[in-house]
Design a protein around this motif. Sequence first.
Motif, mmCIF file in Angstrom:
data_model
loop_
_atom_site.group_PDB
_atom_site.id
_atom_site.type_symbol
_atom_site.label_atom_id
_atom_site.label_comp_id
_atom_site.label_asym_id
_atom_site.label_seq_id
_atom_site.Cartn_x
_atom_site.Cartn_y
_atom_site.Cartn_z
ATOM 1 N N SER A 72 33.090 32.895 36.357
ATOM 2 C CA SER A 72 33.939 33.655 35.445
ATOM 3 C C SER A 72 34.194 32.852 34.186
ATOM 4 O O SER A 72 33.977 31.644 34.144
ATOM 5 C CB SER A 72 35.279 33.975 36.114
ATOM 6 O OG SER A 72 36.074 32.806 36.163
ATOM 7 N N LEU A 97 43.223 38.235 35.978
ATOM 8 C CA LEU A 97 42.197 38.218 37.013
ATOM 9 C C LEU A 97 41.965 36.831 37.598
ATOM 10 O O LEU A 97 41.088 36.670 38.446
ATOM 11 C CB LEU A 97 40.882 38.763 36.444
ATOM 12 C CG LEU A 97 40.885 40.223 35.985
ATOM 13 C CD1 LEU A 97 39.510 40.596 35.442
ATOM 14 C CD2 LEU A 97 41.276 41.151 37.120
ATOM 15 N N LEU A 102 41.702 36.489 41.320
ATOM 16 C CA LEU A 102 40.500 37.128 41.841
ATOM 17 C C LEU A 102 39.282 36.237 41.659
ATOM 18 O O LEU A 102 38.399 36.189 42.516
ATOM 19 C CB LEU A 102 40.286 38.478 41.159
ATOM 20 C CG LEU A 102 41.421 39.478 41.352
ATOM 21 C CD1 LEU A 102 41.143 40.752 40.571
ATOM 22 C CD2 LEU A 102 41.630 39.785 42.816
ATOM 23 N N TYR A 103 39.232 35.508 40.544
ATOM 24 C CA TYR A 103 38.134 34.566 40.344
ATOM 25 C C TYR A 103 38.209 33.434 41.365
ATOM 26 O O TYR A 103 37.180 32.915 41.806
ATOM 27 C CB TYR A 103 38.155 34.005 38.921
ATOM 28 C CG TYR A 103 37.807 35.029 37.861
ATOM 29 C CD1 TYR A 103 36.636 35.763 37.963
ATOM 30 C CD2 TYR A 103 38.641 35.254 36.773
ATOM 31 C CE1 TYR A 103 36.309 36.705 37.004
ATOM 32 C CE2 TYR A 103 38.324 36.194 35.820
ATOM 33 C CZ TYR A 103 37.158 36.915 35.939
ATOM 34 O OH TYR A 103 36.835 37.852 35.004
ATOM 35 N N TRP A 104 39.429 33.061 41.726
ATOM 36 C CA TRP A 104 39.575 32.035 42.762
ATOM 37 C C TRP A 104 39.049 32.558 44.095
ATOM 38 O O TRP A 104 38.390 31.831 44.847
ATOM 39 C CB TRP A 104 41.046 31.640 42.915
ATOM 40 C CG TRP A 104 41.240 30.577 43.955
ATOM 41 C CD1 TRP A 104 41.166 29.220 43.777
ATOM 42 C CD2 TRP A 104 41.502 30.788 45.349
ATOM 43 N NE1 TRP A 104 41.378 28.567 44.973
ATOM 44 C CE2 TRP A 104 41.590 29.501 45.961
ATOM 45 C CE3 TRP A 104 41.682 31.915 46.140
ATOM 46 C CZ2 TRP A 104 41.839 29.333 47.313
ATOM 47 C CZ3 TRP A 104 41.931 31.757 47.499
ATOM 48 C CH2 TRP A 104 42.007 30.478 48.071
ATOM 49 N N LEU A 110 36.704 34.795 44.459
ATOM 50 C CA LEU A 110 35.244 34.792 44.344
ATOM 51 C C LEU A 110 34.684 33.388 44.567
ATOM 52 O O LEU A 110 33.639 33.217 45.206
ATOM 53 C CB LEU A 110 34.827 35.305 42.961
ATOM 54 C CG LEU A 110 35.085 36.785 42.671
ATOM 55 C CD1 LEU A 110 34.716 37.108 41.225
ATOM 56 C CD2 LEU A 110 34.312 37.675 43.631
ATOM 57 N N ARG A 120 28.166 37.437 45.280
ATOM 58 C CA ARG A 120 28.984 38.531 44.741
ATOM 59 C C ARG A 120 28.478 39.883 45.225
ATOM 60 O O ARG A 120 29.274 40.781 45.541
ATOM 61 C CB ARG A 120 28.986 38.465 43.212
ATOM 62 C CG ARG A 120 29.654 37.214 42.655
ATOM 63 C CD ARG A 120 29.813 37.286 41.148
ATOM 64 N NE ARG A 120 28.536 37.263 40.451
ATOM 65 C CZ ARG A 120 27.893 36.144 40.094
ATOM 66 N NH1 ARG A 120 28.409 34.958 40.405
ATOM 67 N NH2 ARG A 120 26.757 36.194 39.440
ATOM 68 N N PRO A 127 30.723 38.293 37.602
ATOM 69 C CA PRO A 127 32.055 37.936 38.094
ATOM 70 C C PRO A 127 33.125 38.937 37.671
ATOM 71 O O PRO A 127 34.025 39.265 38.449
ATOM 72 C CB PRO A 127 32.297 36.562 37.459
ATOM 73 C CG PRO A 127 30.935 36.004 37.248
ATOM 74 C CD PRO A 127 30.077 37.182 36.892
ATOM 75 N N ASP A 128 33.031 39.427 36.431
ATOM 76 C CA ASP A 128 34.027 40.389 35.951
ATOM 77 C C ASP A 128 33.975 41.692 36.737
ATOM 78 O O ASP A 128 35.006 42.225 37.135
ATOM 79 C CB ASP A 128 33.805 40.674 34.461
ATOM 80 C CG ASP A 128 34.208 39.492 33.590
ATOM 81 O OD1 ASP A 128 34.973 38.638 34.079
ATOM 82 O OD2 ASP A 128 33.739 39.412 32.439
ATOM 83 N N ALA A 179 35.325 41.190 40.172
ATOM 84 C CA ALA A 179 36.781 41.105 40.151
ATOM 85 C C ALA A 179 37.411 42.497 40.028
ATOM 86 O O ALA A 179 38.411 42.809 40.697
ATOM 87 C CB ALA A 179 37.230 40.224 38.983
ATOM 88 N N LEU A 201 37.341 44.155 43.360
ATOM 89 C CA LEU A 201 38.388 43.681 44.255
ATOM 90 C C LEU A 201 39.725 44.353 43.951
ATOM 91 O O LEU A 201 40.493 44.662 44.866
ATOM 92 C CB LEU A 201 38.532 42.160 44.142
ATOM 93 C CG LEU A 201 37.374 41.331 44.709
ATOM 94 C CD1 LEU A 201 37.617 39.839 44.465
ATOM 95 C CD2 LEU A 201 37.199 41.592 46.198
ATOM 96 N N VAL A 202 39.996 44.582 42.675
ATOM 97 C CA VAL A 202 41.213 45.307 42.291
ATOM 98 C C VAL A 202 41.175 46.730 42.835
ATOM 99 O O VAL A 202 42.140 47.224 43.426
ATOM 100 C CB VAL A 202 41.401 45.318 40.758
ATOM 101 C CG1 VAL A 202 42.564 46.213 40.369
ATOM 102 C CG2 VAL A 202 41.624 43.908 40.238
#
Length: 336
Positions: free
Chosen positions: A7, A18, A21-23, A25, A51, A175-176, A179, A182-183
């Motif tokens: 990310s 976010l 969420l990156y953590w 990932l 991912r 990554p975006d 994320a 995941l949301v």
Amino acid sequence: MLGMGLSPLQTGTPDSLLAPLYWILQFWSGIMTWLAQYTGLELLQYGFMHRAILVGLCIGVMAPLIGTFLVHRQLALIGDALAHTGFAGVAVGLFLNAVLDLGVSPYLTAVIVAMIAALLIELISEATDAYNDVSMAIVLSTGFALGTTLISINAGGLAVGVKQFLFGNLSTVSPDSAAILLVLFAVIIGVVGLTRNQLLYVTFDETAAAVSGLSVSWYNRIMVMLTAMVVVGAMQIMGVILVAAMLVVPVAGAAQVSRSFNESLLVSVVLAELAVILGIGASYYGKATAGGVIVLTAVAIYIVTILLGKLQTAVGEESTPEMGSIDVGQTESAGD
């Protein structure tokens, strides 16, 4: 490898909403890296596959969770309508990035456009008394027309960029977008968890639900908006053309071997996860399009469930004791 392209967060970008969420990932990528070292599987050695697998596993829960309600409400085709409007949302994002250089994620614009389209489907049905399939057809054609128009206006860059969204691509799960998925996953699980009983009531008896005081139209809107979220989330690896299959095929398979709604829901999730895992693996090693392989795998599993359902029925009939036949003559003589 652990943080490969995770990310903007790892490249010095200021903190963002976010960040957690990156953590997640990064943590997931660490688990996949350990599995790669332990099992020696090649596909687990790459960040983009980490991912893609995570997105696939989330889709395996979200799609049948919402699809079970849709199938029982005879709204299986709404996934196609929202997928095509999601495609329009992707085209809007790509167009804004190409023309205005906004740098917005196409998946974010796809979520917004698909949710607006979901509400339009319900509003058209309520305002015009049209059947749901009519409103779905109108929204589907409008969304696809908007997408193709935007692509044709700026065909140079958009025509190339949009291909991955039509057919899905494991290597382009950024990554975006992961994320964002995941949301969407958290929102869908949370909303269904909070409104499960109401959605179930509205699904099986709208009239009784309305009489009991539930706002049927409100829960219908919740359902179509959740469907829009699932469709956009699944679009990353399934593509616009095949995304609706994950809403229907695992649910149809579960219906062949399940005896209750809850059991059907659980079995459909298991079947979807199986299709996703096997499909991603086969598409990677076979160098094929992931969406197509996943759907073909899901259909193969569906055929197996049909056979199991027939076998289950046959065994049940054999184990049921036969009632003795009644001799009419004997009955009459006994009465005399």
